[in-house]
Design an enzyme around this catalytic site. Structure first.
Site, PDB file in Angstrom:
ATOM      1  N   GLY A  55       0.624  -1.251   0.005  1.00 36.90           N
ATOM      2  CA  GLY A  55      -0.246  -0.188   0.023  1.00 36.90           C
ATOM      3  C   GLY A  55       1.072   1.281   0.075  1.00 36.90           C
ATOM      4  N   HIS A 120      11.594   1.765   1.453  1.00 38.60           N
ATOM      5  CA  HIS A 120      11.025   0.282   2.170  1.00 38.60           C
ATOM      6  C   HIS A 120      12.482  -0.471   2.852  1.00 38.60           C
ATOM      7  CE1 HIS A 120       7.501  -0.301  -0.831  1.00 38.60           C
ATOM      8  NE2 HIS A 120       8.642  -0.152  -2.175  1.00 38.60           N
ATOM      9  N   GLY A 285      -6.127  -3.232  -6.008  1.00 38.28           N
ATOM     10  CA  GLY A 285      -6.854  -2.453  -4.350  1.00 38.28           C
ATOM     11  C   GLY A 285      -7.330  -2.895  -3.969  1.00 38.28           C
TER      12      GLY A 285
HETATM   13  P1  A3P Z   1      -2.994  -4.592  -5.767  1.00 39.93           P
HETATM   14  O1  A3P Z   1      -1.836  -5.888  -6.650  1.00 39.93           O
HETATM   15  O2  A3P Z   1      -3.420  -6.247  -4.604  1.00 39.93           O
HETATM   16  O3  A3P Z   1      -4.164  -4.938  -6.206  1.00 39.93           O
HETATM   17  P2  A3P Z   1       2.493  -0.729  -3.394  1.00 39.93           P
HETATM   18  O4  A3P Z   1       1.474   0.558  -3.443  1.00 39.93           O
HETATM   19  O5  A3P Z   1       3.325  -0.830  -1.679  1.00 39.93           O
HETATM   20  O6  A3P Z   1       3.559  -1.327  -4.150  1.00 39.93           O
HETATM   21  O7  A3P Z   1       1.724  -1.866  -3.131  1.00 39.93           O
HETATM   22  C1  A3P Z   1       0.422  -1.611  -4.061  1.00 39.93           C
HETATM   23  C2  A3P Z   1      -0.879  -2.965  -4.095  1.00 39.93           C
HETATM   24  O8  A3P Z   1      -1.467  -1.620  -3.726  1.00 39.93           O
HETATM   25  C3  A3P Z   1      -1.441  -2.862  -5.346  1.00 39.93           C
HETATM   26  O9  A3P Z   1      -2.667  -3.997  -4.182  1.00 39.93           O
HETATM   27  C4  A3P Z   1      -2.230  -1.675  -5.858  1.00 39.93           C
HETATM   28  O10 A3P Z   1      -3.100  -2.534  -6.072  1.00 39.93           O
HETATM   29  C5  A3P Z   1      -2.455  -1.491  -4.331  1.00 39.93           C
HETATM   30  N1  A3P Z   1      -2.595  -0.017  -4.777  1.00 39.93           N
HETATM   31  C6  A3P Z   1      -2.430   0.928  -5.204  1.00 39.93           C
HETATM   32  N2  A3P Z   1      -2.980   2.217  -5.235  1.00 39.93           N
HETATM   33  C7  A3P Z   1      -3.764   1.876  -4.105  1.00 39.93           C
HETATM   34  C8  A3P Z   1      -5.260   3.319  -3.773  1.00 39.93           C
HETATM   35  N3  A3P Z   1      -4.988   4.237  -4.150  1.00 39.93           N
HETATM   36  N4  A3P Z   1      -5.976   2.263  -3.141  1.00 39.93           N
HETATM   37  C9  A3P Z   1      -5.972   0.955  -2.950  1.00 39.93           C
HETATM   38  N5  A3P Z   1      -4.615   0.198  -3.254  1.00 39.93           N
HETATM   39  C10 A3P Z   1      -4.277   0.356  -3.916  1.00 39.93           C
END
Ligand code: A3P
Length: 317
Positions: A55, A120, A285
């Site tokens: 996230g 990270h 998401g």
């Molecule tokens: P999924 O692959 O399960 O959909 P990070 O940002 O740490 O790389 O994590 C990516 C994850 O956060 C992905 O999950 C992505 O779709 C989700 N994500 C990105 N933007 C988001 C938002 N605004 N609200 C909720 N989830 C989000």
């Protein structure tokens, strides 16, 4: 430390990785550690920390929008998040230093306070001046159900492998099965892993220094974005006034940064960041997608590893 001195493990897509300080990293991140240690924090800094695919992109958008709401009102058509991917609004310390230590130094020094930055890196590997000195700012960590993190990471790794020039040959993309990703993850062998040690470091710090480290959960943000952004803003020293709340500012920020709003922005449908398409950062998401990829036995096995490692009973986690 020079790359040739690193013993790289090659089967951990998308990048060969080395162990450093009890965690796994791509070699270029290990090489950047000494430079990151020279980073000069400010007491007003907000450092967004996360295990990858937990996230981060969402947290970057929310924190950036909340901190900069005076100069960039969320409804403005010129808002930076409408023209740039959240990763271009908030940079990762270690990626910037890995790219060029001198440029990173200059870029971070030039940012006006309060700066919103990201990492990270595990808590134990953050430079001391970022965690315990008087100059250290505040840290916000976001944690996610590791089963969903794993699925998201596997999908993301395949996208990275599809990009020419990635550490692993493009043709290996199809051979990186979920079963293999699961096995590597359960051994803690993934970028910044073991994930449970990553979470534990920030969890313990948040319990010990609650004014310095805020611990958020992806699933709670999904359930109550307004409440969590109110908490986030307050923690960052930028709490919403009654007038701002009455004017709907908090709600506007939540909407600007919502999954569907960000995913559907032109910049996130077409642009690139870190040689990847911006759209790679927005998949579906939601919480619980792991059920579509994992058997109940696999889920139970991973839950047990996390439970045992975090000593869940009595830790308050
Ligand atoms: P999924 O692959 O399960 O959909 P990070 O940002 O740490 O790389 O994590 C990516 C994850 O956060 C992905 O999950 C992505 O779709 C989700 N994500 C990105 N933007 C988001 C938002 N605004 N609200 C909720 N989830 C989000």
């Amino acid at each position: 430390m020079k790359m040739k001195s690193l013993s790289l493990q090659t089967r951990c897509p998308p990048d060969p990785m080395a162990q450093h300080g009890g965690f796994w990293f791509p070699g270029y991140i290990v090489e950047a550690m000494e430079a990151v240690a020279l980073f000069e924090p400010r007491a007003s800094d907000v450092l967004l920390a996360s295990f990858p695919k937990s996230g981060t992109t969402w947290l970057k958008a929310l924190a950036f929008a909340a901190v900069h709401r005076a100069e960039h009102p969320p409804h403005s058509p010129d808002h930076p998040l409408r023209h740039r991917n959240p990763h271009q609004c908030v940079e990762f310390l270690e990626f910037a230093f890995a790219e060029s230590a001198t440029t990173a130094d200059d870029v971070f020094a030039a940012l006006p306070s309060p700066r919103v930055l990201a990492t990270h890196l595990p808590y134990s590997l953050l430079p001391e001046r970022v965690t315990v000195t008087a100059e250290a700012g505040r840290i916000v960590y976001i944690c996610r159900d590791p089963k969903d993190t794993l699925v998201s990471m596997w999908m993301f790794a395949k996208k990275c492998m599809a990009v020419a020039g990635s550490g692993t040959a493009v043709e290996e993309e199809d051979t990186f099965t979920f079963k293999e990703a699961f096995e590597l993850f359960c051994q803690g062998q993934c970028a910044n892993g073991p994930p449970w040690h990553h979470v534990a470091g920030y969890w313990e710090a948040s319990q010990r220094w609650p004014d310095k480290v805020l611990f958020l959960r992806y699933e709670e943000l999904l359930q109550d974005p307004v409440g969590n952004v109110r908490k986030l803003a307050g923690f960052m020293g930028r709490g919403f006034s009654e007038d701002e709340e009455a004017a709907g500012l908090l709600q506007q920020i939540v909407e600007l940064c919502s999954f569907h709003a960000l995913k559907n922005m032109k910049v996130n449908k077409s642009g690139t960041v870190y040689d990847l398409k911006n759209e790679s950062f927005f998949r579906n998401g939601v919480a619980g997608d792991w059920t579509n990829h994992m058997t109940p036995a696999m889920a139970a096995m991973l839950d047990k590893i996390v439970h045992d490692a975090l000593g869940l009973q009595g830790s308050g986690f």
